[in-house]
Motif scaffolding. Sequence first.
Motif, mmCIF file in Angstrom:
data_model
loop_
_atom_site.group_PDB
_atom_site.id
_atom_site.type_symbol
_atom_site.label_atom_id
_atom_site.label_comp_id
_atom_site.label_asym_id
_atom_site.label_seq_id
_atom_site.Cartn_x
_atom_site.Cartn_y
_atom_site.Cartn_z
ATOM 1 N N LEU A 20 37.413 45.238 53.951
ATOM 2 C CA LEU A 20 37.452 45.956 55.223
ATOM 3 C C LEU A 20 38.849 46.076 55.830
ATOM 4 N N VAL A 21 39.739 45.138 55.525
ATOM 5 C CA VAL A 21 41.027 45.096 56.220
ATOM 6 C C VAL A 21 42.206 45.297 55.269
ATOM 7 N N SER A 22 42.394 44.331 54.358
ATOM 8 C CA SER A 22 43.578 44.375 53.506
ATOM 9 C C SER A 22 43.352 43.538 52.255
ATOM 10 N N PRO A 23 43.890 43.978 51.127
ATOM 11 C CA PRO A 23 43.775 43.184 49.906
ATOM 12 C C PRO A 23 44.506 41.836 49.991
ATOM 13 N N TRP A 24 45.383 41.660 50.950
ATOM 14 C CA TRP A 24 46.091 40.396 51.112
ATOM 15 C C TRP A 24 45.146 39.239 51.443
ATOM 16 N N TRP A 25 43.931 39.528 51.887
ATOM 17 C CA TRP A 25 42.962 38.476 52.186
ATOM 18 C C TRP A 25 42.497 37.764 50.924
ATOM 19 N N TRP A 26 42.812 38.306 49.725
ATOM 20 C CA TRP A 26 42.503 37.589 48.487
ATOM 21 C C TRP A 26 43.253 36.262 48.452
ATOM 22 N N LEU A 27 44.368 36.175 49.185
ATOM 23 C CA LEU A 27 45.119 34.925 49.231
ATOM 24 C C LEU A 27 44.284 33.798 49.841
ATOM 25 N N LEU A 28 43.436 34.129 50.808
ATOM 26 C CA LEU A 28 42.546 33.117 51.381
ATOM 27 C C LEU A 28 41.542 32.635 50.336
ATOM 28 N N THR A 29 41.014 33.558 49.553
ATOM 29 C CA THR A 29 40.091 33.185 48.476
ATOM 30 C C THR A 29 40.787 32.265 47.481
ATOM 31 N N ALA A 30 42.017 32.614 47.114
ATOM 32 C CA ALA A 30 42.781 31.782 46.180
ATOM 33 C C ALA A 30 43.062 30.404 46.777
#
Length: 71
Positions: A24-34
């Motif tokens: 919904l916002v930004s692909p940078w949120w994958w960093l939280l998953t990592a």
Amino acid sequence: MNLDRAVMAFAGVMILISVALTQLVSPWWWLLTAFVGLNLLQSSITGFCPAAMIMRKLGVGKGAAPGCGFR
């Protein structure tokens, strides 16, 4: 709810939130998953878990929940 299940539930919720934010916002949120995944990995190796320490201070019980069938 016991401490182990509370930590797993918290990690699962954080992963689901980060996936939703990624879409919904930004692909940078994958960093939280990592970050959550790496924290789970290091916790399994070292036994040190900041989330468990915080939840223990908040009063989440340790060990198996009564009546859950584990002995």
